[in-house]
Design a protein around this motif. Structure first.
Motif, PDB file in Angstrom:
ATOM      1  N   CYS A 131      -8.843  -2.417  -8.885  1.00 20.80           N
ATOM      2  CA  CYS A 131      -9.674  -1.588  -7.996  1.00 20.80           C
ATOM      3  C   CYS A 131      -8.845  -0.974  -6.880  1.00 20.80           C
ATOM      4  O   CYS A 131      -9.027   0.203  -6.530  1.00 20.80           O
ATOM      5  CB  CYS A 131     -10.812  -2.424  -7.414  1.00 20.80           C
ATOM      6  N   TYR A 132      -7.920  -1.751  -6.321  1.00 21.25           N
ATOM      7  CA  TYR A 132      -7.079  -1.277  -5.221  1.00 21.25           C
ATOM      8  C   TYR A 132      -6.209  -0.102  -5.670  1.00 21.25           C
ATOM      9  O   TYR A 132      -6.131   0.925  -4.992  1.00 21.25           O
ATOM     10  CB  TYR A 132      -6.217  -2.435  -4.716  1.00 21.25           C
ATOM     11  N   VAL A 139      -7.703   3.579   2.433  1.00 22.66           N
ATOM     12  CA  VAL A 139      -7.996   2.570   1.408  1.00 22.66           C
ATOM     13  C   VAL A 139      -7.701   1.168   1.940  1.00 22.66           C
ATOM     14  O   VAL A 139      -8.512   0.250   1.787  1.00 22.66           O
ATOM     15  CB  VAL A 139      -7.180   2.847   0.128  1.00 22.66           C
ATOM     16  N   ALA A 140      -6.542   0.988   2.560  1.00 20.90           N
ATOM     17  CA  ALA A 140      -6.117  -0.349   3.001  1.00 20.90           C
ATOM     18  C   ALA A 140      -7.115  -1.008   3.960  1.00 20.90           C
ATOM     19  O   ALA A 140      -7.415  -2.190   3.794  1.00 20.90           O
ATOM     20  CB  ALA A 140      -4.724  -0.289   3.612  1.00 20.90           C
ATOM     21  N   ALA A 171       0.829  -1.211   0.000  1.00 27.19           N
ATOM     22  CA  ALA A 171       0.000   0.000   0.000  1.00 27.19           C
ATOM     23  C   ALA A 171       0.861   1.259   0.000  1.00 27.19           C
ATOM     24  O   ALA A 171       0.606   2.195  -0.770  1.00 27.19           O
ATOM     25  CB  ALA A 171      -0.933  -0.006   1.204  1.00 27.19           C
ATOM     26  N   SER A 198     -12.057  -7.676   2.984  1.00 27.76           N
ATOM     27  CA  SER A 198     -12.041  -9.005   2.366  1.00 27.76           C
ATOM     28  C   SER A 198     -12.001 -10.091   3.431  1.00 27.76           C
ATOM     29  O   SER A 198     -12.536 -11.183   3.231  1.00 27.76           O
ATOM     30  CB  SER A 198     -10.843  -9.148   1.421  1.00 27.76           C
ATOM     31  N   SER A 234      -9.188  -7.224  -8.244  1.00 29.70           N
ATOM     32  CA  SER A 234      -8.891  -6.636  -6.934  1.00 29.70           C
ATOM     33  C   SER A 234      -7.750  -5.633  -7.042  1.00 29.70           C
ATOM     34  O   SER A 234      -7.821  -4.529  -6.500  1.00 29.70           O
ATOM     35  CB  SER A 234      -8.544  -7.750  -5.940  1.00 29.70           C
ATOM     36  N   TRP A 235      -6.691  -6.003  -7.736  1.00 29.22           N
ATOM     37  CA  TRP A 235      -5.537  -5.103  -7.872  1.00 29.22           C
ATOM     38  C   TRP A 235      -5.888  -3.843  -8.634  1.00 29.22           C
ATOM     39  O   TRP A 235      -5.474  -2.737  -8.256  1.00 29.22           O
ATOM     40  CB  TRP A 235      -4.386  -5.819  -8.569  1.00 29.22           C
ATOM     41  N   THR A 268      -0.594  -1.180 -12.217  1.00 29.35           N
ATOM     42  CA  THR A 268      -0.965  -2.567 -11.921  1.00 29.35           C
ATOM     43  C   THR A 268      -0.278  -3.519 -12.894  1.00 29.35           C
ATOM     44  O   THR A 268       0.187  -4.594 -12.504  1.00 29.35           O
ATOM     45  CB  THR A 268      -2.496  -2.739 -11.984  1.00 29.35           C
ATOM     46  N   ASP A 301     -10.018  -2.284   1.993  1.00 29.67           N
ATOM     47  CA  ASP A 301      -9.562  -3.454   1.237  1.00 29.67           C
ATOM     48  C   ASP A 301      -9.543  -4.695   2.123  1.00 29.67           C
ATOM     49  O   ASP A 301      -9.869  -5.793   1.676  1.00 29.67           O
ATOM     50  CB  ASP A 301      -8.168  -3.177   0.671  1.00 29.67           C
ATOM     51  N   LYS A 302      -9.204  -4.526   3.374  1.00 27.43           N
ATOM     52  CA  LYS A 302      -9.132  -5.661   4.297  1.00 27.43           C
ATOM     53  C   LYS A 302     -10.503  -6.139   4.755  1.00 27.43           C
ATOM     54  O   LYS A 302     -10.615  -7.114   5.500  1.00 27.43           O
ATOM     55  CB  LYS A 302      -8.252  -5.331   5.513  1.00 27.43           C
TER      56      LYS A 302
END
Length: 145
Positions: free
Chosen positions: A87-88, A100-101, A23, A107, A84-85, A39, A104-105
């Motif tokens: 979007c991340y 953001v992180a 990140a 998940s 996912s990548w 990406t 993302d978690k």
């Protein structure tokens, strides 16, 4: 006592540490780069590094040794990873890494729910409490107040 290198907890903690670095490094790296191109570069680096690891450690497998079912699910996993990548990195381009992180978690929460619903996994009450706290924590960390 089993060696640390055979412990799932050891590898999970390393994964978390590298995810944190991902990140931070990505946020700095995408400053003047399109998020999709960033990406793409990241994916090439991963592909090359993993290829070298497989060859160096003798873990390369004949493609015929993998079942059709495994190929289907690995293909789906690869597509989900790529999505996912993408979007991340787009989220990192637009927002703060510290916000953001944690989202993302989320998940982790989704994996728990899907694991129970579709894989027959069982979670105890303390496990469910942890899942709820992760969800709440992610929302609170992402909150810009």
């Amino acid at each position: 006592m089993k060696p640390v290198l055979l412990s799932w907890q050891f590898w999970a903690l390393l994964s978390a540490a590298f995810a944190a670095l991902t990140a931070i490094f990505a946020k700095v790296g995408i400053e003047n780069v399109n998020s999709d191109f960033a990406t793409f570069i990241r994916t090439i680096v991963i592909l090359c590094a993993l290829g070298l690891i497989l060859v160096a450690t003798g873990q390369w497998q004949p493609l015929g040794s993998v079942s059709g079912r495994s190929y289907v699910f690995l293909l789906l996993s690869g597509l989900a990873t790529g999505a996912s990548w993408i979007c991340y990195f787009r989220a990192l381009k637009l927002g703060d890494a510290a916000r953001v992180a944690p989202i993302d978690k989320m998940s982790v929460v989704l994996v728990a729910l899907i694991g129970v619903a579709f894989l027959g996994e069982k979670l105890s009450m303390p496990n469910w409490l942890g899942v709820m706290l992760i969800a709440l924590g992610a929302v609170l960390v992402a909150y810009k107040g």
